[in-house]
Design a protein around this motif. Structure first.
Motif, PDB file in Angstrom:
ATOM      1  N   ASP A 139       0.847  -1.186   0.000  1.00  0.00           N
ATOM      2  CA  ASP A 139       0.000   0.000   0.000  1.00  0.00           C
ATOM      3  C   ASP A 139       0.884   1.239   0.000  1.00  0.00           C
ATOM      4  O   ASP A 139       1.268   1.721   1.056  1.00  0.00           O
ATOM      5  CB  ASP A 139      -0.898  -0.047   1.245  1.00  0.00           C
ATOM      6  CG  ASP A 139      -1.932   1.060   1.216  1.00  0.00           C
ATOM      7  OD1 ASP A 139      -2.277   1.500   0.111  1.00  0.00           O
ATOM      8  OD2 ASP A 139      -2.364   1.474   2.300  1.00  0.00           O
ATOM      9  N   SER A 140       1.228   1.731  -1.183  1.00  0.00           N
ATOM     10  CA  SER A 140       2.068   2.924  -1.251  1.00  0.00           C
ATOM     11  C   SER A 140       1.769   3.689  -2.528  1.00  0.00           C
ATOM     12  O   SER A 140       1.440   3.105  -3.549  1.00  0.00           O
ATOM     13  CB  SER A 140       3.546   2.535  -1.222  1.00  0.00           C
ATOM     14  OG  SER A 140       4.334   3.682  -1.449  1.00  0.00           O
ATOM     15  N   HIS A 141       1.911   5.020  -2.441  1.00  0.00           N
ATOM     16  CA  HIS A 141       1.743   5.836  -3.642  1.00  0.00           C
ATOM     17  C   HIS A 141       2.960   5.734  -4.538  1.00  0.00           C
ATOM     18  O   HIS A 141       2.868   5.907  -5.749  1.00  0.00           O
ATOM     19  CB  HIS A 141       1.540   7.311  -3.259  1.00  0.00           C
ATOM     20  CG  HIS A 141       0.183   7.595  -2.692  1.00  0.00           C
ATOM     21  ND1 HIS A 141      -0.960   7.423  -3.415  1.00  0.00           N
ATOM     22  CD2 HIS A 141      -0.213   8.039  -1.476  1.00  0.00           C
ATOM     23  CE1 HIS A 141      -2.008   7.751  -2.675  1.00  0.00           C
ATOM     24  NE2 HIS A 141      -1.585   8.127  -1.491  1.00  0.00           N
TER      25      HIS A 141
ATOM     26  N   ARG B  68       0.239  13.340 -10.028  1.00  0.00           N
ATOM     27  CA  ARG B  68       1.247  13.967  -9.163  1.00  0.00           C
ATOM     28  C   ARG B  68       1.413  13.153  -7.884  1.00  0.00           C
ATOM     29  O   ARG B  68       0.442  12.899  -7.178  1.00  0.00           O
ATOM     30  CB  ARG B  68       0.819  15.394  -8.842  1.00  0.00           C
ATOM     31  CG  ARG B  68       1.855  16.178  -8.082  1.00  0.00           C
ATOM     32  CD  ARG B  68       1.577  17.653  -8.136  1.00  0.00           C
ATOM     33  NE  ARG B  68       1.932  18.228  -9.435  1.00  0.00           N
ATOM     34  CZ  ARG B  68       1.841  19.516  -9.720  1.00  0.00           C
ATOM     35  NH1 ARG B  68       1.394  20.363  -8.820  1.00  0.00           N
ATOM     36  NH2 ARG B  68       2.188  19.963 -10.913  1.00  0.00           N
ATOM     37  N   ILE B  69       2.636  12.741  -7.625  1.00  0.00           N
ATOM     38  CA  ILE B  69       2.901  11.912  -6.444  1.00  0.00           C
ATOM     39  C   ILE B  69       3.977  12.574  -5.594  1.00  0.00           C
ATOM     40  O   ILE B  69       5.101  12.801  -6.066  1.00  0.00           O
ATOM     41  CB  ILE B  69       3.341  10.490  -6.857  1.00  0.00           C
ATOM     42  CG1 ILE B  69       2.179   9.816  -7.607  1.00  0.00           C
ATOM     43  CG2 ILE B  69       3.725   9.669  -5.645  1.00  0.00           C
ATOM     44  CD1 ILE B  69       2.513   8.468  -8.147  1.00  0.00           C
ATOM     45  N   GLY B  70       3.614  12.898  -4.390  1.00  0.00           N
ATOM     46  CA  GLY B  70       4.545  13.573  -3.488  1.00  0.00           C
ATOM     47  C   GLY B  70       5.537  12.596  -2.893  1.00  0.00           C
ATOM     48  O   GLY B  70       5.370  11.375  -2.969  1.00  0.00           O
ATOM     49  N   SER B  71       6.571  13.162  -2.299  1.00  0.00           N
ATOM     50  CA  SER B  71       7.610  12.314  -1.719  1.00  0.00           C
ATOM     51  C   SER B  71       7.172  11.803  -0.347  1.00  0.00           C
ATOM     52  O   SER B  71       6.203  12.273   0.224  1.00  0.00           O
ATOM     53  CB  SER B  71       8.884  13.127  -1.557  1.00  0.00           C
ATOM     54  OG  SER B  71       8.642  14.137  -0.598  1.00  0.00           O
TER      55      SER B  71
ATOM     56  N   TRP C 291       7.889  12.466   2.725  1.00  0.00           N
ATOM     57  CA  TRP C 291       8.637  13.537   3.399  1.00  0.00           C
ATOM     58  C   TRP C 291       9.211  13.097   4.731  1.00  0.00           C
ATOM     59  O   TRP C 291      10.228  13.589   5.186  1.00  0.00           O
ATOM     60  CB  TRP C 291       7.731  14.761   3.575  1.00  0.00           C
ATOM     61  CG  TRP C 291       6.446  14.428   4.268  1.00  0.00           C
ATOM     62  CD1 TRP C 291       5.288  14.044   3.686  1.00  0.00           C
ATOM     63  CD2 TRP C 291       6.200  14.399   5.672  1.00  0.00           C
ATOM     64  NE1 TRP C 291       4.333  13.787   4.616  1.00  0.00           N
ATOM     65  CE2 TRP C 291       4.863  13.995   5.855  1.00  0.00           C
ATOM     66  CE3 TRP C 291       6.971  14.687   6.807  1.00  0.00           C
ATOM     67  CZ2 TRP C 291       4.299  13.861   7.109  1.00  0.00           C
ATOM     68  CZ3 TRP C 291       6.393  14.555   8.046  1.00  0.00           C
ATOM     69  CH2 TRP C 291       5.086  14.139   8.201  1.00  0.00           C
ATOM     70  N   TRP C 292       8.526  12.155   5.381  1.00  0.00           N
ATOM     71  CA  TRP C 292       8.975  11.794   6.725  1.00  0.00           C
ATOM     72  C   TRP C 292      10.221  10.926   6.712  1.00  0.00           C
ATOM     73  O   TRP C 292      10.781  10.610   7.728  1.00  0.00           O
ATOM     74  CB  TRP C 292       7.854  11.108   7.499  1.00  0.00           C
ATOM     75  CG  TRP C 292       7.373   9.832   6.873  1.00  0.00           C
ATOM     76  CD1 TRP C 292       7.839   8.580   7.141  1.00  0.00           C
ATOM     77  CD2 TRP C 292       6.349   9.688   5.900  1.00  0.00           C
ATOM     78  NE1 TRP C 292       7.164   7.664   6.381  1.00  0.00           N
ATOM     79  CE2 TRP C 292       6.235   8.312   5.612  1.00  0.00           C
ATOM     80  CE3 TRP C 292       5.516  10.595   5.241  1.00  0.00           C
ATOM     81  CZ2 TRP C 292       5.312   7.820   4.687  1.00  0.00           C
ATOM     82  CZ3 TRP C 292       4.602  10.093   4.325  1.00  0.00           C
ATOM     83  CH2 TRP C 292       4.518   8.727   4.050  1.00  0.00           C
ATOM     84  N   ARG C 293      10.636  10.520   5.508  1.00  0.00           N
ATOM     85  CA  ARG C 293      11.884   9.761   5.441  1.00  0.00           C
ATOM     86  C   ARG C 293      13.058  10.690   5.173  1.00  0.00           C
ATOM     87  O   ARG C 293      14.169  10.236   5.009  1.00  0.00           O
ATOM     88  CB  ARG C 293      11.800   8.742   4.316  1.00  0.00           C
ATOM     89  CG  ARG C 293      10.689   7.763   4.471  1.00  0.00           C
ATOM     90  CD  ARG C 293      11.232   6.357   4.591  1.00  0.00           C
ATOM     91  NE  ARG C 293      10.142   5.420   4.760  1.00  0.00           N
ATOM     92  CZ  ARG C 293       9.691   4.654   3.772  1.00  0.00           C
ATOM     93  NH1 ARG C 293      10.268   4.713   2.595  1.00  0.00           N
ATOM     94  NH2 ARG C 293       8.705   3.827   3.987  1.00  0.00           N
ATOM     95  N   ARG C 294      12.788  11.996   5.042  1.00  0.00           N
ATOM     96  CA  ARG C 294      13.850  12.907   4.668  1.00  0.00           C
ATOM     97  C   ARG C 294      14.138  13.865   5.805  1.00  0.00           C
ATOM     98  O   ARG C 294      13.232  14.268   6.515  1.00  0.00           O
ATOM     99  CB  ARG C 294      13.453  13.717   3.433  1.00  0.00           C
ATOM    100  CG  ARG C 294      13.116  12.818   2.307  1.00  0.00           C
ATOM    101  CD  ARG C 294      12.838  13.596   1.060  1.00  0.00           C
ATOM    102  NE  ARG C 294      12.885  12.676  -0.066  1.00  0.00           N
ATOM    103  CZ  ARG C 294      13.989  12.434  -0.750  1.00  0.00           C
ATOM    104  NH1 ARG C 294      15.099  13.077  -0.459  1.00  0.00           N
ATOM    105  NH2 ARG C 294      13.983  11.567  -1.727  1.00  0.00           N
ATOM    106  N   ALA C 295      15.396  14.203   5.925  1.00  0.00           N
ATOM    107  CA  ALA C 295      15.807  15.056   7.036  1.00  0.00           C
ATOM    108  C   ALA C 295      15.115  16.412   6.958  1.00  0.00           C
ATOM    109  O   ALA C 295      14.748  16.993   7.977  1.00  0.00           O
ATOM    110  CB  ALA C 295      17.315  15.227   7.037  1.00  0.00           C
TER     111      ALA C 295
ATOM    112  N   ASN D 203      12.224  17.067   5.659  1.00  0.00           N
ATOM    113  CA  ASN D 203      10.770  16.910   5.567  1.00  0.00           C
ATOM    114  C   ASN D 203      10.217  17.358   4.228  1.00  0.00           C
ATOM    115  O   ASN D 203       9.074  17.770   4.127  1.00  0.00           O
ATOM    116  CB  ASN D 203      10.051  17.675   6.675  1.00  0.00           C
ATOM    117  CG  ASN D 203      10.422  17.149   8.029  1.00  0.00           C
ATOM    118  OD1 ASN D 203      10.621  15.943   8.193  1.00  0.00           O
ATOM    119  ND2 ASN D 203      10.531  18.025   9.005  1.00  0.00           N
TER     120      ASN D 203
END
Lengths: 462, 1129
Positions: free
Chosen positions: A334-336, A409-412, A414-418, A420
């Protein structure tokens, strides 16, 4: 509201007690490490310890959430007496990191009370040892009865008039020698043979030899009884108290030793965690829990007893032949993020797979059949800010875009990135003049995230 | 270029869906250059007032602003109908919308709403509708649409059984979900068009889903077929793309999952923000008309929330009078009563001034309504008193709402109503806490439930809850979030400082922790859900449900409206706070007792004023049980401040609060006071223009202590206008306006300097004002409270037995546990008699002894005993005479076995010759009910049984059991049984410490009554008690951290420290070492294993300053010295 259930000995020494609110405990000891209680795991551990205790007696019962009761009548001499048995059990459990309270008594209830409320004279134990409801216990104390002996010394009629039959009954069971037999946790198997080793055995091959020998033994006994086994269980007792058990089942009763050994071998191979002999096994036991009548002349049966499913059998065979990681399958995730929307793993992994989302009828597929990993960098001409590609160059070929649909459009994540943040992707389904269909994306939103977004080819539709 | 108006925007009042405050949405729309925005939250209008108010405030700054706000709601249906955004066209339409939402709310559980298309069709008048093509509708029964199960609700609102909606499709399988949705959309449009031909739009948004183009084309076709205009919108959920993380977080909270596991339940991108017109025009390039449509829609809206103003109820005005004339009439009558002969020019002028303002602002109905409520309470003998800023008003005083004369005390009216202030006055009235319900019922009776309702309280995210929720979403362990959460002392703190993370030993450089900090900061102050306000009533002239939607409350048959105090203020609706105050109950009970037993009758205002013995008692710090000044900090302050009149009491109430303490006002004030007390005292001189500040600061000896003084100072010394001063007050009161304080700082300091004040003085003044924070007291409020302080002190001083009895009968209230109240009464020579079946009633009571009274403990002090048992017992006793045996008690009063056991445990059978142990032995064998045969014969049914010799119960065990069952013992104090042992160890008694010399190092032990960490938390106060008295221990935070476990865990504590005595005789023990001696309690009897069961934690109530934090979250009144034993359930 969270409460403390089981404090460690150190925490107990610092004044933490069961039933205390966690907030209060933290107010006292901010550094207190707190873990959620896992009753299932606790129960499983207790079961495992109970398995281990089968070495002493088949009469083992689980006692509450934290105790075991062993009926060792007639067994103790095998372990050089009661004290020897206790010492052996304590040693094994301590090696597992347990804190052990052992009590020996004539009745299960007396032993239970002594293990929990102090050894020694039953009479000197507090009335809590009766384990009556808290209200009754307080009432006993308020009446001035603080120890068991205060109760045993008095006539029982006034007592049962005030505290009910259950109180006098408990008293009789704890202090009066009334014996209620325990109900052992597992029914005794129809056939049990075992072999213990003077020196712990550390080789699985040697273990198998021992099992084979025991199997021959069992088969002999079954033949005499004109029976065959449908289920078999081999139990391997490790010196440190762990017990591994291998269970197999046949669709028809059998007493064919080679078949049994083959199945056991298969079972060992299909184990998720291999058998670890550790410091060695000191006891092997073979049980036949289920016997059925079997004509002595019947031929040995062929075929697997485990795999019912044709595909499973095929996977087993292919995996055995080609290697575990060579046969794989996909599972939806289950992932975008497209490349994370599926997972590949060894087909032999026994893991449940969710159904793939059904494609929308009448709609062209949103995702291509082939994904590049990693996506391939391409040169694209497109209008800003988020226009579709006009033409693009991939593998030195220029593709003129005839049709395009998008963007999706698919966002990143963010919570895996320093920071955000991370780059957003704009995906387009495009078709070139030759009718080839591609899946392209622009990395970064023009202006908002990137001054000059870069394009990638991520997949091909059929 | 294009005049785009975003017509579908949600706020964070679409709980856990929207990710921006209403004001942020409005601001974002203005910044994006839009011509307007439509705010519509999911089945609620809870957020629209904030948006409207934000716009109003912006207009005040930018009068040129060309921007329109539409306020409506997004209707989410439970029957498969797509979402419909509804905007009222006019006032009538607004009423339709709120009635519709009320209908849905009342069908559902608290917070949910069940709507069906049929309901909308019945309320279509005056509504403009945008149908949103969604598949995301509610299903009945799931959260958000859970039906109310109770069928006894209002008939017209009960759910009519209705079959689920049926699609007209024959074979659904042949159609895709999309065609189905489209079909559904078509049906909805058809039925709406039938009823409201020109008021329906079809909303279209671009979700960047990869197939927007085809989707839009389909919608456009449908729109053309249906002759419904297509309206372009972005269906915004947040203001800017930066809110995507926050939106993901609230989505996870809603779904009860974490970011790592949420997967496609999160939005794929950050596109649902407020977009500017150019971008919309580009996205909708194929349908330019759709982009213009929003402007066309909003142009048709004639409704503004402004139109809801001043719909006050008309009841209190008799026929033939205008409200204002009637108010004047009442004011004149009241003034004559209040002032009589002393009625002077000054009074008349002030009344004129106030009445003029009231007329101008049209508040007459408001005053009359409050007067009406108060008049009812007075008529029923319910004590009441206005609190807060209302006491600034002479009208409130002469109407009997407040009890403080504003002329006499020179109170500042503009604190109450100011000409420029766009909000109605706030009148809060305290009533006896046990009888407030009667007042509320009266309001319902008088105005009807359709016109009176409780306001909402918006439950916001607080640091603790935000940390917990965000932590869970980020997948942090409970352990970490608990560590961060536990550093917040109390749940009142509104900010989440970086410091908190450091305190918890967490590194903000760690990305996960930094993320937690960042998101918690954003989530703070987000509304989480609506709840019921404690006592704020909203009253209207018209139907309330045509003004605002009404919700079911959690409490049965209660309802509340979905706007809170701020919304109501902003709209200028009428609100009356009907609050509960325990001390009023206590005072009324004391008055009644005095009247019954002594014959004197008192009322609040007829208590003799300014009696010297009353103040003398207070000056000794003898104030246990007295209103407000009974906390340890107050008791310590009393001998220093030495109050001698009512105004001193007001100062006393206001000064021991974090505001003045942090503002550094306490010591200057005490010093000045001491100076002024000297015979050769010089009058205080103030800087600046001579005489100017005398009026402002004279009363408080030059130290600003009250909010009004800060305002007056600004007005007088720095030339602020009334309105500007009021803004200053608001800035002081709310942390959110912290940003505006520097603005006031320069304005005020420069203003003062310009008018000739020394800069240093001006800076000091401002520093003090800043220190108030949100904790400064208005003077009028302090004055109102001071009166109650005085009355309760008077009762305590003159009628100690009555006071103790009334106090016990009003529990739970105040600061102290029954044991301390009883102990204090005994110290004042009151004989206290134990609870007994042959003497006690449910309430504590008075028994005549000689010419005085003894206090008889009642059954209400016995834990677990029920009032109905007590009543049965008393009735039988009065009818048939004393009880002589346990069996007789059981039979005659028909008490169940449990009641007997509780009585026996409480040692209440001494009068029939049984002590606790014997009584229990007897009680336990008495069966429940009786055998009919024995009953008939009235014979004793229990046979004789062999004698069981019970050992005698030692006294220490009796005391311990007393504490367990009634939380007090008249037989002794637990400590006295340990005295020999402690004496042998060289441990002193509390009394010895109080009498010890300054600087002496001692050891003392006692049971812990209070652990408190006030204000900034530099020191911890611990109160110990033993049989001789109490001692106050002060432990510095550094030492506390070193001995935290001992300090927090000990029930019985030994403290080593140094005696510190102030010149006024206030004694503290400065602790250096804490020893946990809880084990000693075992020696009272082996019975008790003290650490087993903690006391029930209860949060402190609002009578104490919010910054004072009782460590461990326990109010001292609820602290159990000994844990209650487990035989009571």
């Amino acid at each position: 509201m969270m409460r403390i259930v089981a404090p460690s000995p150190q925490a107990l020494r610092l004044g933490m007690s069961p039933g205390m609110r966690v907030a209060d405990a933290r107010a006292q000891l901010p550094d207190l490490a707190i873990f959620d209680i896992d009753r299932t795991a606790d129960a499983a551990l207790l079961e495992r310890i109970a398995d281990g205790c089968d070495r002493y007696t088949p009469m083992v019962a689980i006692d509450g959430t934290d105790g075991l009761i062993l009926d060792i009548s007639g067994c103790a001499h095998l372990f050089s007496g009661e004290t020897g048995l206790c010492a052996d059990l304590t040693r094994r459990l301590k090696r597992l990191g347990m804190h052990v309270q052992i009590a020996l008594a004539n009745t299960p209830d007396a032993a239970h009370a002594q293990a929990r409320h102090g050894k020694g004279e039953i009479g000197a134990m507090p009335v809590e040892a009766l384990e009556l409801p808290p209200e009754e216990t307080t009432a006993l104390r308020r009446a001035g009865f603080k120890r068991i002996e205060h109760l045993t010394a008095r006539p029982s009629a006034p007592l049962s008039a005030r505290f009910g039959e259950s109180a006098t009954d408990r008293l009789a069971r704890v202090a009066g020698g009334r014996d209620i037999r325990i109900t052992p946790r597992r029914p005794e198997a129809a056939l049990i043979v075992e072999r213990s080793f003077a020196e712990p055995v550390t080789h699985v091959v040697a273990m198998l030899a021992a099992i084979e020998q025991l199997a021959g033994n069992v088969v002999q006994q079954m033949e005499d009884a004109q029976r065959g086994g449908r289920r078999f269980e081999a139990q391997l007792f490790r010196t440190d108290g762990l017990v591994r058990s291998l269970r197999i089942e046949t669709s028809l009763p059998t007493r064919d030793v080679p078949l049994l050994m083959r199945l056991i071998n298969e079972r060992i191979e299909t184990l998720n965690d291999p058998i670890d002999p550790g410091f060695g096994f000191d006891l092997v036991r073979l049980l036949v829990p289920l016997l059925e009548p079997l004509d002595p002349l019947q031929l040995p049966l062929e075929g697997g007893a485990v795999a019912q499913d044709e595909i499973a059998r095929l996977i087993d065979r292919l995996s055995t032949r080609l290697g575990r990681n060579r046969v794989r399958r996909f599972a939806p995730q289950d992932s975008h993020i497209p490349e994370q929307a599926m997972l590949v793993f060894s087909a032999i992994d026994p893991r449940p797979i969710e159904a793939w989302p059904a494609p929308e009828p009448g709609e062209p597929p949103l995702r291509p059949i082939h994904l590049f990993d990693p996506p391939q960098r391409i040169e694209v001409l497109a209008s800003v800010p988020d226009g579709p590609p006009r033409h693009f160059r991939w593998r030195r070929t220029l593709h003129e875009v005839a049709r395009a649909e998008g963007p999706e459009r698919i966002g990143s994540l963010w919570w895996r990135r320093a920071d955000n943040k991370g780059m957003t992707r704009d995906y387009y389904r495009v078709e070139d003049r030759n009718g080839h269909r591609f899946w392209l994306f622009r990395r970064g939103i023009y202006g908002r995230e990137a001054a000059n977004p870069v394009w990638y080819l991520h997949g091909l539709f059929a | 270029m294009s005049d785009f108006v975003e017509m579908v925007a949600a706020t964070n009042y679409s709980f856990l869906r929207g990710a921006s405050h209403p004001s942020e949405m409005v601001k974002a729309a203005i910044l994006a250059g839009l011509k307007g925005i439509g705010i519509a939250d999911r089945n609620t209008v809870a957020g629209v007032v904030r948006a409207w108010d934000a716009l109003r405030q912006m207009r005040a700054k930018l009068p040129e602003l060309d921007f329109r706000l539409a306020t409506g709601a997004r209707l989410v249906f439970a029957d498969g109908t797509p979402d419909i955004v509804a905007y009222p066209q006019d006032r009538h339409g607004w009423g339709q919308l709120t009635k519709l939402l009320t209908l849905g709310n009342r069908r559902a559980l608290k917070g949910d709403c069940i709507l069906r298309l049929k309901d909308l069709l019945a309320h279509l008048d005056g509504l403009l509708l945008i149908v949103m093509p969604t598949l995301d509708f509610l299903k009945e029964g799931e959260e958000g649409a859970r039906p109310q199960t109770n069928d006894s609700r209002n008939d017209q609102l009960t759910v009519e059984a209705q079959p689920p909606p049926r699609l007209r499709l024959v074979d659904a399988k042949r159609f895709t979900a999309q065609t189905q949705a489209l079909e559904r959309l078509r049906e909805t449009l058809i039925s709406l068009k039938d009823h409201a031909p020109d008021r329906v739009w079809l909303g279209a948004s671009m979700a960047y889903s990869g197939r927007d183009g085809r989707r839009l084309a389909r919608l456009a076709t449908l729109a053309t077929q249906m002759r419904t205009p297509l309206l372009a919108t972005n269906d915004a959920l947040y203001a800017t793309p930066d809110q995507r993380p926050l939106h993901d977080v609230v989505t996870c909270v809603r779904e009860g999952t974490s970011l790592a596991e949420a997967g496609t339940r999160l939005a794929a991108n950050a596109e649902r923000h407020v977009k500017h017109g150019e971008e919309m025009a580009r996205i909708f390039a194929d349908h330019p008309q759709a982009v213009e449509e929003g402007a066309r829609l909003i142009a048709q809206i004639k409704f503004d929330l402004e139109q809801l103003r001043y719909e006050y109820p008309h009841e209190p005005v008799p026929p033939g009078w205008t409200p204002h004339r009637w108010l004047i009439h009442l004011v004149i009558r009241g003034a004559r009563e209040r002032y009589g002969a002393t009625f002077s020019r000054a009074h008349i002028n002030l009344i004129r001034h106030e009445l003029a303002l009231v007329r101008k602002a049209k508040y007459a109905y408001y005053f009359l309504t409050v007067h009406d409520v108060v008049r009812f309470a007075r008529g029923e003998g319910i004590l009441c008193q206005g609190r807060g800023s209302a006491a600034n008003s002479i009208i409130c005083y002469v109407l009997g709402v407040t009890s403080v004369d504003p002329v006499k005390h020179k109170l500042l009216f503009s604190r109450f109503i100011s000409e420029n202030r766009n909000e109605p006055p706030d009148i809060d009235v305290d009533f006896e806490h046990e009888r407030r319900e009667e007042v509320m019922q009266y309001i319902y009776r008088r105005y009807g439930r359709h016109r009176a309702s409780i306001a909402a309280t918006v439950i916001h995210y607080r640091p603790r809850s935000a940390v917990r929720d965000v932590g869970k979403v980020l997948g942090l362990s409970e352990d970490i979030t608990a560590r961060v959460g536990s550093t917040v002392w109390g749940s009142f703190s509104k900010r989440m400082d970086d410091r908190r993370f450091q305190e918890a030993g967490l590194d903000l450089n760690n990305p996960d922790i930094a993320r937690l900090g960042l998101l918690v900061g954003q989530l703070l102050e987000f509304p989480r859900h609506l709840s019921q306000h404690v006592g704020g009533f909203v009253l209207t002239e018209g139907r309330l449900d045509e003004m605002v939607p009404i919700h079911n409350a959690a409490m049965d048959a209660r309802t509340f409206i979905e706007w809170d105090k701020d919304d109501i203020d902003a709209l200028g609706l009428m609100k009356v706070d009907v609050l509960a105050l325990g001390m009023l109950t206590c005072i009324r009970k004391a008055f009644t007792l005095i009247e019954t037993h002594i014959g004197t009758s008192y009322e609040l205002h007829s208590v003799p004023e300014e009696q010297e013995d009353v103040y003398a008692m207070l000056c000794k710090g003898d104030s246990i049980g007295v209103f407000q000044v009974e906390s340890r900090a107050q008791i310590n302050m009393l001998p220093r401040l030495r109050p001698a009149n009512l105004y001193d009491l007001a100062v006393q109430v206001a000064i021991v609060r974090p505001g003045p303490i942090q503002g550094g006002m306490v010591h200057p004030y005490l010093r000045r006071r001491a100076e002024q007390r000297r015979p050769d005292a010089k009058p205080i001189t103030y800087p600046g223009p001579p005489g100017e500040l005398d009026d402002v600061l004279g009363k408080t000896l030059g130290v600003p202590l009250f909010q009004e003084q800060a305002m007056k100072l600004a007005i007088v010394a720095a030339n602020f206008t009334d309105a500007r001063a009021n803004e200053l007050r608001r800035a002081m009161a709310t942390f959110r306006n912290v940003g505006t304080m520097p603005e006031f700082e320069s304005e005020m300091i420069e203003g003062m300097v310009a008018r000739g004040y020394p800069r240093e003085f001006a800076e000091r003044c401002f520093a003090q004002i800043k220190g108030f924070g949100s904790y400064g007291f208005p003077e009028s409020h302090a004055q109102s409270f001071a009166l109650l302080v005085y009355v309760s002190s008077y009762l305590k001083c003159r009628y100690p037995a009555v006071f103790a009895c009334a106090l016990l009968n009003s529990q739970p209230m105040g600061f102290y546990a029954p044991a301390q109240i009883v102990g204090d009464a005994r110290d004042h020579g009151v004989e206290v008699r134990a609870v007994d079946i042959n003497a006690s009633g449910w309430e504590n009571s008075l028994e005549a002894v000689g010419d005085g009274f003894a206090l008889r403990i009642g059954f209400r002090q016995v834990h677990g005993f029920r009032q109905e048992w007590a009543n049965a017992l008393v009735v039988t006793r009065e009818a048939e005479g004393r009880f002589t045996s346990v069996e007789a008690l059981a039979r005659r009063a028909n008490l169940p076995r449990r009641a007997l056991r509780i009585l026996a445990n409480a040692d209440a059978l001494r009068s029939i010759g049984l002590d606790r142990r014997q009584a229990l032995w007897e009680a336990r064998r008495t069966p429940d009910g009786e055998l009919p045969l024995f009953a008939h014969a009235k014979a004793c049914e229990l046979g004789v049984e062999p004698e069981v010799a019970l050992p005698a119960m030692p006294a220490s065990e009796h005391v311990a059991a007393d504490y367990q069952t009634t939380r007090l013992s008249l037989k002794g104090h637990p400590m006295q049984f340990l005295r020999d042992r402690l004496h042998g160890e060289g441990v002193l008694r509390c009394k010895d410490v109080a009498q010890g010399r300054n600087g002496r190092r001692v050891r003392v032990a006692g049971v812990v009554l209070v652990r408190q960490r006030p204000g900034e938390g530099n020191a911890i106060f611990i109160t110990l008690e033993d049989e001789s008295g109490i001692v106050n221990v002060l432990l510095w935070a550094r030492l506390f951290e070193m001995q935290r476990r001992e300090a927090m865990a000990a029930r019985l504590m030994e403290v080593e420290g140094e005696i510190q005595k102030s010149p006024e005789g206030v004694v503290h023990l400065m602790a250096s070492r804490i020893i946990d001696r809880t084990d000693l309690l075992h020696f009272l009897s082996e019975d008790h294993q003290p650490p087993l069961d903690g006391p029930d934690a209860e949060l402190m109530d609002q009578v104490h300053s919010p910054r004072d934090h009782f460590i461990g979250g326990q109010h001292p009144r609820n602290v159990r010295i000994l844990p209650k034993s487990r035989d009571f359930h």
